[in-house]
Design a protein around this motif. Structure first.
Motif, PDB file in Angstrom:
ATOM      1  N   LYS A   1      -3.955 -11.250   9.484  1.00 19.55           N
ATOM      2  CA  LYS A   1      -5.277 -10.672   9.248  1.00 19.55           C
ATOM      3  C   LYS A   1      -5.255  -9.600   8.166  1.00 19.55           C
ATOM      4  CE  LYS A   1      -6.830 -11.593  13.920  1.00 19.55           C
ATOM      5  NZ  LYS A   1      -7.255 -11.045  15.190  1.00 19.55           N
ATOM      6  N   ARG A   2      -4.083  -9.123   7.800  1.00 17.42           N
ATOM      7  CA  ARG A   2      -4.020  -8.050   6.814  1.00 17.42           C
ATOM      8  C   ARG A   2      -4.016  -8.621   5.398  1.00 17.42           C
ATOM      9  NH1 ARG A   2       1.848  -6.105   5.162  1.00 17.42           N
ATOM     10  NH2 ARG A   2       0.572  -5.125   3.576  1.00 17.42           N
ATOM     11  N   PHE A   3      -4.192  -7.746   4.432  1.00 15.69           N
ATOM     12  CA  PHE A   3      -4.200  -8.136   3.028  1.00 15.69           C
ATOM     13  C   PHE A   3      -2.833  -7.871   2.402  1.00 15.69           C
ATOM     14  CE2 PHE A   3      -8.658  -7.544   3.920  1.00 15.69           C
ATOM     15  CZ  PHE A   3      -9.237  -8.621   3.253  1.00 15.69           C
ATOM     16  N   TYR A   4      -2.425  -8.752   1.490  1.00 12.03           N
ATOM     17  CA  TYR A   4      -1.152  -8.629   0.790  1.00 12.03           C
ATOM     18  C   TYR A   4      -1.384  -8.693  -0.720  1.00 12.03           C
ATOM     19  CZ  TYR A   4       1.051  -9.869   5.235  1.00 12.03           C
ATOM     20  OH  TYR A   4       1.452  -9.891   6.545  1.00 12.03           O
ATOM     21  N   THR A   5      -0.492  -8.070  -1.457  1.00  9.69           N
ATOM     22  CA  THR A   5      -0.423  -8.308  -2.892  1.00  9.69           C
ATOM     23  C   THR A   5       0.517  -9.498  -3.084  1.00  9.69           C
ATOM     24  OG1 THR A   5       1.510  -6.906  -3.242  1.00  9.69           O
ATOM     25  CG2 THR A   5      -0.682  -5.835  -3.410  1.00  9.69           C
ATOM     26  N   VAL A   6       0.537 -10.067  -4.272  1.00  9.84           N
ATOM     27  CA  VAL A   6       1.473 -11.162  -4.536  1.00  9.84           C
ATOM     28  C   VAL A   6       2.901 -10.676  -4.337  1.00  9.84           C
ATOM     29  CG1 VAL A   6       2.367 -12.742  -6.296  1.00  9.84           C
ATOM     30  CG2 VAL A   6      -0.099 -12.409  -6.069  1.00  9.84           C
ATOM     31  N   GLU A   7       3.204  -9.458  -4.768  1.00  4.07           N
ATOM     32  CA  GLU A   7       4.560  -8.918  -4.625  1.00  4.07           C
ATOM     33  C   GLU A   7       4.956  -8.799  -3.147  1.00  4.07           C
ATOM     34  OE1 GLU A   7       2.212  -7.659  -6.744  1.00  4.07           O
ATOM     35  OE2 GLU A   7       3.159  -8.432  -8.560  1.00  4.07           O
ATOM     36  N   GLU A   8       4.036  -8.349  -2.291  1.00  2.41           N
ATOM     37  CA  GLU A   8       4.330  -8.268  -0.856  1.00  2.41           C
ATOM     38  C   GLU A   8       4.498  -9.673  -0.271  1.00  2.41           C
ATOM     39  OE1 GLU A   8       1.959  -4.214   0.459  1.00  2.41           O
ATOM     40  OE2 GLU A   8       0.806  -6.066   0.182  1.00  2.41           O
ATOM     41  N   PHE A   9       3.653 -10.599  -0.693  1.00  4.95           N
ATOM     42  CA  PHE A   9       3.726 -11.985  -0.241  1.00  4.95           C
ATOM     43  C   PHE A   9       5.096 -12.584  -0.578  1.00  4.95           C
ATOM     44  CE2 PHE A   9       2.552 -16.496  -1.568  1.00  4.95           C
ATOM     45  CZ  PHE A   9       2.618 -17.028  -0.296  1.00  4.95           C
ATOM     46  N   GLU A  10       5.597 -12.296  -1.779  1.00  2.00           N
ATOM     47  CA  GLU A  10       6.885 -12.839  -2.207  1.00  2.00           C
ATOM     48  C   GLU A  10       8.044 -12.308  -1.362  1.00  2.00           C
ATOM     49  OE1 GLU A  10       5.698 -13.523  -6.880  1.00  2.00           O
ATOM     50  OE2 GLU A  10       6.772 -11.711  -6.300  1.00  2.00           O
ATOM     51  N   GLN A  11       7.861 -11.189  -0.699  1.00  2.29           N
ATOM     52  CA  GLN A  11       8.898 -10.611   0.150  1.00  2.29           C
ATOM     53  C   GLN A  11       8.874 -11.175   1.574  1.00  2.29           C
ATOM     54  OE1 GLN A  11      11.330  -8.555  -1.042  1.00  2.29           O
ATOM     55  NE2 GLN A  11      10.355  -9.141  -2.958  1.00  2.29           N
ATOM     56  N   LEU A  12       7.792 -11.846   1.943  1.00  4.29           N
ATOM     57  CA  LEU A  12       7.683 -12.416   3.280  1.00  4.29           C
ATOM     58  C   LEU A  12       8.539 -13.671   3.415  1.00  4.29           C
ATOM     59  CD1 LEU A  12       3.821 -12.175   3.810  1.00  4.29           C
ATOM     60  CD2 LEU A  12       5.561 -10.762   4.909  1.00  4.29           C
TER      61      LEU A  12
ATOM     62  N   GLU B   1      -0.211 -20.125   1.239  1.00  3.72           N
ATOM     63  CA  GLU B   1      -0.744 -19.687  -0.041  1.00  3.72           C
ATOM     64  C   GLU B   1      -1.289 -18.285   0.172  1.00  3.72           C
ATOM     65  OE1 GLU B   1      -2.855 -23.050  -2.420  1.00  3.72           O
ATOM     66  OE2 GLU B   1      -3.482 -23.237  -0.338  1.00  3.72           O
ATOM     67  N   LEU B   2      -1.401 -17.532  -0.892  1.00  5.32           N
ATOM     68  CA  LEU B   2      -2.047 -16.235  -0.817  1.00  5.32           C
ATOM     69  C   LEU B   2      -3.389 -16.374  -1.512  1.00  5.32           C
ATOM     70  CD1 LEU B   2      -1.650 -13.292   0.111  1.00  5.32           C
ATOM     71  CD2 LEU B   2      -0.926 -12.782  -2.232  1.00  5.32           C
ATOM     72  N   VAL B   3      -4.462 -16.198  -0.754  1.00 10.34           N
ATOM     73  CA  VAL B   3      -5.820 -16.352  -1.271  1.00 10.34           C
ATOM     74  C   VAL B   3      -6.574 -15.059  -1.009  1.00 10.34           C
ATOM     75  CG1 VAL B   3      -7.965 -17.666  -1.143  1.00 10.34           C
ATOM     76  CG2 VAL B   3      -5.765 -18.838  -0.838  1.00 10.34           C
ATOM     77  N   ASP B   4      -6.954 -14.386  -2.074  1.00 19.72           N
ATOM     78  CA  ASP B   4      -7.667 -13.108  -1.950  1.00 19.72           C
ATOM     79  C   ASP B   4      -6.939 -12.142  -1.021  1.00 19.72           C
ATOM     80  OD1 ASP B   4      -9.636 -13.973  -3.699  1.00 19.72           O
ATOM     81  OD2 ASP B   4     -10.896 -14.747  -2.089  1.00 19.72           O
ATOM     82  N   GLY B   5      -5.619 -12.120  -1.102  1.00 22.16           N
ATOM     83  CA  GLY B   5      -4.827 -11.185  -0.326  1.00 22.16           C
ATOM     84  C   GLY B   5      -4.467 -11.641   1.075  1.00 22.16           C
ATOM     85  N   ARG B   6      -4.972 -12.784   1.508  1.00 21.08           N
ATOM     86  CA  ARG B   6      -4.704 -13.269   2.872  1.00 21.08           C
ATOM     87  C   ARG B   6      -3.777 -14.482   2.842  1.00 21.08           C
ATOM     88  NH1 ARG B   6      -7.650 -10.601   7.029  1.00 21.08           N
ATOM     89  NH2 ARG B   6      -9.528  -9.720   6.173  1.00 21.08           N
ATOM     90  N   LEU B   7      -2.930 -14.555   3.875  1.00 21.45           N
ATOM     91  CA  LEU B   7      -2.079 -15.726   4.029  1.00 21.45           C
ATOM     92  C   LEU B   7      -2.914 -16.878   4.564  1.00 21.45           C
ATOM     93  CD1 LEU B   7       1.110 -14.217   5.709  1.00 21.45           C
ATOM     94  CD2 LEU B   7       0.746 -14.768   3.303  1.00 21.45           C
ATOM     95  N   VAL B   8      -2.812 -18.025   3.901  1.00 13.81           N
ATOM     96  CA  VAL B   8      -3.529 -19.224   4.321  1.00 13.81           C
ATOM     97  C   VAL B   8      -2.508 -20.344   4.475  1.00 13.81           C
ATOM     98  CG1 VAL B   8      -5.290 -20.924   3.691  1.00 13.81           C
ATOM     99  CG2 VAL B   8      -5.613 -18.515   3.088  1.00 13.81           C
TER     100      VAL B   8
END
Length: 189
Positions: free
Chosen positions: A11-22, A30-37
């Protein structure tokens, strides 16, 4: 050290850089508008169409002098968006370097509509929003393959409607993105 998203973190928002660390990066999200989908697994026909297009790209340029394509690779289109086109293609002249993070904007993105996309208005709208976001970010050429209608719609930036709709008797053309590339639409189906 990879971070792991917990169910509440979806439910939280991520930047692409944070997403890449997950740990989920590269794992059907996918990361869409800051959310994991979460992305659904591609079915047989969907995967076969990807294979046919990528094989044709490779046959057109076996030594990858013109460029290269990847299947289902995250591409960074903004600080909070890293969608995953079914196929992405980069021209060799751009000299895109390998990395472990989201790839840069491709020169061609291909989206193949799945049965789920075609049966659900919401899913279809979501797929088309991805296409428009890719175009808005600057992808110069996007192909949308519709197996149910046996068509390929060709999109260009700044044009909300497809510039052309190719049917079973037509050919895909790589234009200036993949010079010399031609593929009969009939071969996709």
């Amino acid at each position: 050290m990879a971070l792991v998203a917990k169910k509440n973190d979806l439910k939280r928002f991520y930047t692409v850089e944070e997403f890449e660390q997950l740990s989920e990066f590269g794992d059907r999200y996918e990361l869409v508008d800051g959310r994991l989908v979460k992305r659904l697994m591609a079915g047989h026909e969907h995967s076969l169409i990807i294979d046919i297009i990528r094989d044709a790209i490779k046959a057109n340029d076996p030594e990858k002098k013109l460029g290269y394509s990847l299947q289902e690779s995250s591409v960074k289109i903004g600080p909070r968006s890293a969608p995953i086109p079914d196929i992405s293609y980069w021209k060799a002249e751009r000299n895109v370097q390998r990395n472990k993070s989201a790839a840069p904007l491709p020169d061609l993105a291909v989206e193949i509509l799945s049965p789920g996309d075609l049966q659900s208005r919401v899913a279809l709208q979501s797929a088309m929003v991805k296409v428009y976001r890719l175009l808005t970010a600057g992808v110069p050429l996007v192909w949308v393959v519709n197996p149910q209608e046996k068509t390929v719609k060709v999109y260009r930036p700044g044009q909300p409607e497809p510039v052309e709709t190719l049917g079973i008797d037509d050919e895909l053309d790589g234009e200036d993105t993949i010079p010399g590339f031609r593929l009969a639409v009939a071969k996709l189906f």
